[in-house]
Scaffold this motif. Structure first.
Motif, short mmCIF file in Angstrom:
data_model
loop_
_atom_site.label_atom_id
_atom_site.label_comp_id
_atom_site.label_asym_id
_atom_site.label_seq_id
_atom_site.Cartn_x
_atom_site.Cartn_y
_atom_site.Cartn_z
N VAL A 72 0.84 -1.20 0.00
CA VAL A 72 0.00 0.00 0.00
C VAL A 72 0.88 1.25 0.00
CG1 VAL A 72 -1.61 1.36 1.41
CG2 VAL A 72 -2.03 -1.08 1.04
N LYS A 73 1.92 1.25 0.82
CA LYS A 73 2.82 2.41 0.91
C LYS A 73 3.52 2.68 -0.42
CE LYS A 73 3.22 3.43 5.53
NZ LYS A 73 3.30 4.74 6.07
N LEU A 74 3.80 1.63 -1.18
CA LEU A 74 4.50 1.80 -2.46
C LEU A 74 3.62 2.44 -3.53
CD1 LEU A 74 6.49 -1.52 -2.73
CD2 LEU A 74 7.43 0.78 -2.53
N LYS A 75 2.31 2.32 -3.42
CA LYS A 75 1.37 2.94 -4.37
C LYS A 75 1.63 2.53 -5.82
CE LYS A 75 1.34 7.03 -1.47
NZ LYS A 75 1.63 8.45 -1.45
N ARG A 79 9.21 4.69 -8.34
CA ARG A 79 10.10 5.77 -7.89
C ARG A 79 10.27 5.77 -6.38
NH1 ARG A 79 6.92 10.58 -10.39
NH2 ARG A 79 5.34 9.25 -9.46
N LEU A 80 9.51 4.94 -5.67
CA LEU A 80 9.57 4.92 -4.21
C LEU A 80 10.45 3.78 -3.71
CD1 LEU A 80 5.82 5.61 -3.37
CD2 LEU A 80 7.73 7.23 -3.38
N LEU A 81 11.19 4.07 -2.66
CA LEU A 81 12.00 3.07 -1.96
C LEU A 81 11.30 2.73 -0.66
CD1 LEU A 81 15.63 4.47 -2.31
CD2 LEU A 81 14.60 2.58 -3.56
N LEU A 82 11.31 1.46 -0.32
CA LEU A 82 10.66 0.99 0.90
C LEU A 82 11.74 0.65 1.92
CD1 LEU A 82 7.85 0.13 2.04
CD2 LEU A 82 8.35 -2.13 1.13
N ARG A 83 11.59 1.16 3.13
CA ARG A 83 12.53 0.85 4.22
C ARG A 83 11.74 0.38 5.43
NH1 ARG A 83 15.13 4.89 1.64
NH2 ARG A 83 17.30 4.50 1.14
N TRP A 84 12.37 -0.50 6.22
CA TRP A 84 11.75 -0.96 7.45
C TRP A 84 12.19 -0.06 8.58
CZ3 TRP A 84 7.69 -3.65 8.28
CH2 TRP A 84 7.39 -4.05 9.58
N GLU A 85 11.22 0.60 9.22
CA GLU A 85 11.51 1.49 10.35
C GLU A 85 11.48 0.66 11.63
OE1 GLU A 85 8.51 4.51 9.95
OE2 GLU A 85 9.50 5.40 8.22
N GLN A 86 12.66 0.33 12.12
CA GLN A 86 12.78 -0.58 13.26
C GLN A 86 12.12 -0.02 14.52
OE1 GLN A 86 14.01 -3.64 12.84
NE2 GLN A 86 13.49 -4.12 14.94
N GLU A 87 12.24 1.30 14.75
CA GLU A 87 11.73 1.87 15.99
C GLU A 87 10.22 1.74 16.16
OE1 GLU A 87 12.08 4.91 12.80
OE2 GLU A 87 13.56 3.60 13.73
N GLN A 89 8.39 -0.44 13.99
CA GLN A 89 8.03 -1.74 13.39
C GLN A 89 7.04 -1.61 12.25
OE1 GLN A 89 9.37 -4.98 14.39
NE2 GLN A 89 10.84 -3.44 14.96
N ARG A 90 7.33 -0.69 11.30
CA ARG A 90 6.48 -0.55 10.12
C ARG A 90 7.28 -0.03 8.95
NH1 ARG A 90 2.74 4.69 11.44
NH2 ARG A 90 4.47 6.16 11.43
N PRO A 91 6.72 -0.16 7.75
CA PRO A 91 7.45 0.32 6.58
C PRO A 91 7.31 1.83 6.41
CG PRO A 91 5.37 -0.66 5.92
CD PRO A 91 5.50 -0.85 7.40
N GLY A 92 8.34 2.40 5.80
CA GLY A 92 8.31 3.80 5.41
C GLY A 92 8.81 3.91 3.98
N VAL A 93 8.43 4.96 3.29
CA VAL A 93 8.86 5.15 1.91
C VAL A 93 9.56 6.47 1.75
CG1 VAL A 93 7.11 3.67 0.85
CG2 VAL A 93 6.63 6.07 1.19
N SER A 94 10.41 6.51 0.72
CA SER A 94 11.07 7.76 0.32
C SER A 94 11.26 7.70 -1.17
CB SER A 94 12.42 7.90 1.04
OG SER A 94 13.28 6.83 0.72
N ALA A 95 11.51 8.86 -1.76
CA ALA A 95 11.74 8.92 -3.21
C ALA A 95 13.09 8.32 -3.54
CB ALA A 95 11.65 10.35 -3.69
N SER A 96 13.15 7.59 -4.61
CA SER A 96 14.41 7.01 -5.08
C SER A 96 15.32 8.12 -5.56
CB SER A 96 14.14 6.05 -6.23
OG SER A 96 15.33 5.65 -6.85
N PRO A 97 16.62 8.08 -5.19
CA PRO A 97 17.54 9.13 -5.65
C PRO A 97 17.66 9.18 -7.17
CG PRO A 97 18.62 7.67 -4.06
CD PRO A 97 17.26 7.11 -4.34
N SER A 98 17.47 8.03 -7.82
CA SER A 98 17.59 7.99 -9.28
C SER A 98 16.30 8.40 -9.98
CB SER A 98 18.00 6.60 -9.74
OG SER A 98 16.97 5.68 -9.47
N GLY A 99 15.21 8.45 -9.23
CA GLY A 99 13.93 8.83 -9.82
C GLY A 99 13.23 7.72 -10.58
N SER A 100 13.78 6.50 -10.51
CA SER A 100 13.12 5.37 -11.18
C SER A 100 13.25 4.11 -10.38
CB SER A 100 13.71 5.15 -12.55
OG SER A 100 15.07 4.84 -12.47
#
Length: 100
Positions: A72-75, A79-87, A89-100
């Motif tokens: 769901v977070k990836l939509k 262009r989105l990167l998925l990371r696990w936020e340990q603190e 215990q859920r996923p977070g997203v950010s924009a890919s530095p390369s844009g793809s």
């Protein structure tokens, strides 16, 4: 419970274009249903994706709900990167530095 690939240093969860049960492509979280399958296929899969050293990635177990939240977070946006936020215990997203 599903198993995904998590980068040991960055906590990035591996995502790529996958094909759903209706044979439609989507951008989502690569996972395996069983740890034995994941362990057996991990290295060959990562080598086929040309993502650097397979040793940089480890298997990480998620609940079914956590996996759904990852997608769901990836939509469906590569262009989105998925990371696990340990603190929290859920996923977070950010924009890919390369844009793809």
């Amino acid at each position: 419970m599903p198993f995904v690939l998590k980068h040991r240093t960055t906590s990035q969860i591996y995502t790529c274009t996958l094909v759903n049960s209706y044979r439609l492509p989507y951008y989502g979280t690569k996972y395996w249903d069983h740890e034995e399958d994941a362990a057996a296929e991990k290295t060959a899969f990562l080598q086929s994706q040309s993502v650097g050293s397979p040793e940089e990635w480890s298997l990480f177990e998620l609940s079914d709900n956590q996996l759904k939240l990852c997608n769901v977070k990836l939509k469906n946006d590569s262009r989105l990167l998925l990371r696990w936020e340990q603190e929290n215990q859920r996923p977070g997203v950010s924009a890919s530095p390369s844009g793809s």
